[in-house]
Scaffold this motif. Sequence first.
Motif, short mmCIF file in Angstrom:
data_model
loop_
_atom_site.label_atom_id
_atom_site.label_comp_id
_atom_site.label_asym_id
_atom_site.label_seq_id
_atom_site.Cartn_x
_atom_site.Cartn_y
_atom_site.Cartn_z
N GLY A 315 26.03 21.89 -1.80
CA GLY A 315 25.35 20.80 -2.50
C GLY A 315 23.99 20.51 -1.90
N PHE A 316 23.41 19.42 -2.33
CA PHE A 316 22.09 19.08 -1.81
C PHE A 316 22.06 17.63 -1.37
CE2 PHE A 316 21.75 18.29 -6.40
CZ PHE A 316 21.31 16.96 -6.40
N ALA A 317 21.05 17.35 -0.57
CA ALA A 317 20.85 15.97 -0.11
C ALA A 317 19.36 15.68 -0.15
CB ALA A 317 21.38 15.81 1.31
N PHE A 318 19.06 14.42 -0.18
CA PHE A 318 17.66 14.03 -0.08
C PHE A 318 17.59 12.66 0.57
CE2 PHE A 318 19.23 12.92 -4.31
CZ PHE A 318 19.00 11.55 -4.36
N GLY A 319 16.43 12.38 1.14
CA GLY A 319 16.23 11.06 1.74
C GLY A 319 14.81 10.62 1.42
N MET A 320 14.72 9.40 0.87
CA MET A 320 13.37 8.95 0.48
C MET A 320 13.06 7.58 1.08
SD MET A 320 14.18 8.19 -3.47
CE MET A 320 15.84 7.84 -3.98
N GLY A 321 11.78 7.33 1.23
CA GLY A 321 11.35 6.04 1.77
C GLY A 321 11.18 5.03 0.65
N LEU A 322 11.98 3.98 0.71
CA LEU A 322 11.92 2.98 -0.37
C LEU A 322 10.65 2.16 -0.32
CD1 LEU A 322 15.58 1.66 -0.49
CD2 LEU A 322 14.47 3.42 -1.85
N ASP A 323 10.16 1.93 0.89
CA ASP A 323 8.93 1.13 1.01
C ASP A 323 7.78 1.90 0.35
OD1 ASP A 323 10.31 -0.77 2.79
OD2 ASP A 323 10.38 0.99 4.09
N ARG A 324 7.79 3.20 0.59
CA ARG A 324 6.74 4.05 0.02
C ARG A 324 6.84 4.05 -1.51
NH1 ARG A 324 2.73 6.96 0.97
NH2 ARG A 324 2.41 9.12 0.35
N PHE A 325 8.04 4.18 -2.01
CA PHE A 325 8.21 4.15 -3.46
C PHE A 325 7.72 2.82 -4.04
CE2 PHE A 325 10.38 7.60 -5.68
CZ PHE A 325 10.62 8.47 -4.63
N THR A 326 7.99 1.75 -3.30
CA THR A 326 7.56 0.43 -3.77
C THR A 326 6.04 0.32 -3.74
OG1 THR A 326 9.59 -0.38 -2.72
CG2 THR A 326 8.03 -2.04 -3.52
N MET A 327 5.44 0.82 -2.66
CA MET A 327 3.98 0.77 -2.54
C MET A 327 3.32 1.55 -3.68
SD MET A 327 3.64 1.27 1.57
CE MET A 327 1.89 1.02 1.86
N LEU A 328 3.88 2.72 -3.97
CA LEU A 328 3.29 3.55 -5.03
C LEU A 328 3.47 2.90 -6.39
CD1 LEU A 328 4.42 7.11 -3.86
CD2 LEU A 328 2.11 6.16 -3.80
N ARG A 329 4.62 2.31 -6.61
CA ARG A 329 4.87 1.73 -7.93
C ARG A 329 3.98 0.53 -8.21
NH1 ARG A 329 8.08 0.39 -12.39
NH2 ARG A 329 9.14 -1.60 -12.27
N TYR A 330 3.75 -0.28 -7.16
CA TYR A 330 2.99 -1.52 -7.38
C TYR A 330 1.55 -1.43 -6.88
CZ TYR A 330 7.55 -3.61 -8.36
OH TYR A 330 8.78 -3.90 -8.89
N GLY A 331 1.16 -0.30 -6.31
CA GLY A 331 -0.20 -0.19 -5.80
C GLY A 331 -0.45 -1.06 -4.57
N VAL A 332 0.50 -1.12 -3.68
CA VAL A 332 0.33 -1.89 -2.43
C VAL A 332 -0.13 -0.92 -1.36
CG1 VAL A 332 1.56 -3.25 -0.68
CG2 VAL A 332 2.18 -3.47 -3.10
N ASN A 333 -1.17 -1.30 -0.59
CA ASN A 333 -1.71 -0.32 0.36
C ASN A 333 -1.35 -0.59 1.81
OD1 ASN A 333 -3.26 -2.51 0.78
ND2 ASN A 333 -5.16 -1.62 0.02
N ASP A 334 -0.72 -1.73 2.08
CA ASP A 334 -0.33 -1.99 3.47
C ASP A 334 1.14 -2.38 3.53
OD1 ASP A 334 0.05 -2.92 6.09
OD2 ASP A 334 -2.02 -3.64 6.23
N LEU A 335 1.90 -1.55 4.20
CA LEU A 335 3.35 -1.74 4.30
C LEU A 335 3.71 -3.10 4.90
CD1 LEU A 335 6.22 -0.38 4.31
CD2 LEU A 335 5.68 0.39 6.60
N ARG A 336 2.85 -3.56 5.82
CA ARG A 336 3.18 -4.80 6.54
C ARG A 336 3.29 -6.01 5.62
NH1 ARG A 336 -1.16 -3.10 11.04
NH2 ARG A 336 -2.21 -2.66 9.09
N LEU A 337 2.62 -5.92 4.45
CA LEU A 337 2.71 -7.03 3.49
C LEU A 337 4.16 -7.31 3.09
CD1 LEU A 337 -0.31 -6.12 1.21
CD2 LEU A 337 -0.06 -8.26 2.49
N PHE A 338 4.96 -6.27 3.08
CA PHE A 338 6.36 -6.44 2.68
C PHE A 338 7.16 -7.29 3.67
CE2 PHE A 338 6.13 -2.12 0.39
CZ PHE A 338 5.77 -2.74 -0.80
#
Length: 350
Positions: A315-338
């Motif tokens: 099978g397969f596995a994957f791991g993704m960064g949720l903060d990154r996905f959120t930043m990309l979706r909403y156009g946020v450029n600084d993770l610390r804002l979260f």
Amino acid sequence: MNDLDALVDSARSSFEAATTPSELENAKARFLGKSGRLTEMMKGLSALGVEDKKIRGAAINQAKQAIEGALGARRMALADLELQSQLKAEALDVTLPGRRRGQGGLHPVSLTMERIELIFGSMGFEVAQGPEIEADWFNFTALNTPEDHPARSMHDTFYVEGGTPGAPNLLRTHTSPVQIRHALQHVKRHKAKTDAGQSMPEIRVIAPGRTYRVDSDATHSPMFHQCEGLWIGEQVSFKDLKVVFTDFCRTFFESEDLVLRFRPSFFPFTEPSAEIDIQFPSGPLAGRWLEVAGSGQVHPNVVRAMGLDPERFIGFAFGMGLDRFTMLRYGVNDLRLFFDGDIRFLSQFQ
Ligand code: DAH
């Protein structure tokens, strides 16, 4: 002006001068009370003859009525004033915007988690959770990362008390250990059937949650969020990974033209491994490759740690960064804002 007219005048102005009901009652007593001025005048009647008494009596009565009239009028005026000021104090400006109850909402990263659960849920994935304080074995060893493996030092880890000698517990550095926890449970649940030669239902799961590493800048936080994915069966291939992840990304970003690239990479727990990059067809990020996940075919040693035969299960596995996905979706450029907890930022997602 005779004495009675003067008395009425004096009463009128005393009443006028009273600004509260109690002042007015005091003023009343001075004229109409037991020893008030009008009462004193009435007492003087007894000294007069019959005729004078009649005339004087009638005049006093008239004065009394005038004073009582003035008193009543002032009472009403004061009550009116009080009502006016009360109305003014309690005035409601119906043209003002309403006062809304401050209503909380979900954090943008939680919105992303919900969204991811929904999308993978529609593809038949369960959602699993694991502990944030993790045992060394689940975080590393079971994931084909032995003690002296260089990948261990890549995660500058927060170790905590507990665990076994030489293998202390730690704040999990990724959500990958949930793969093992969930698979072991799944296998246990279906062991009897599998031993009897029946096939075990596929493992299809995602595991979102908090993860920790010693890292801190505009794009890294010591606490961050990941989502793990795992699909194990008897005929699951890398092609399925590509289909599932492509479908997921296009749905998540609502872009059918989103392009994905599987770039060869290395992870101890997968072989072959790939980084997944995405590229938006338009918008401010168009034309750039953005790394969003690690992935690969689950390593035979990991399949074995799940209690499964790697000759049969794949099978397969994957791991993704949720903060990154959120930043990309909403156009946020600084993770610390979260993680600053600034309401002005957070309320924009409600
Ligand atoms: N655990 C990896 C990390 O934190 C991400 C990852 C890569 C997870 C590949 C996977 C995988 O399941 O197959 O960087």
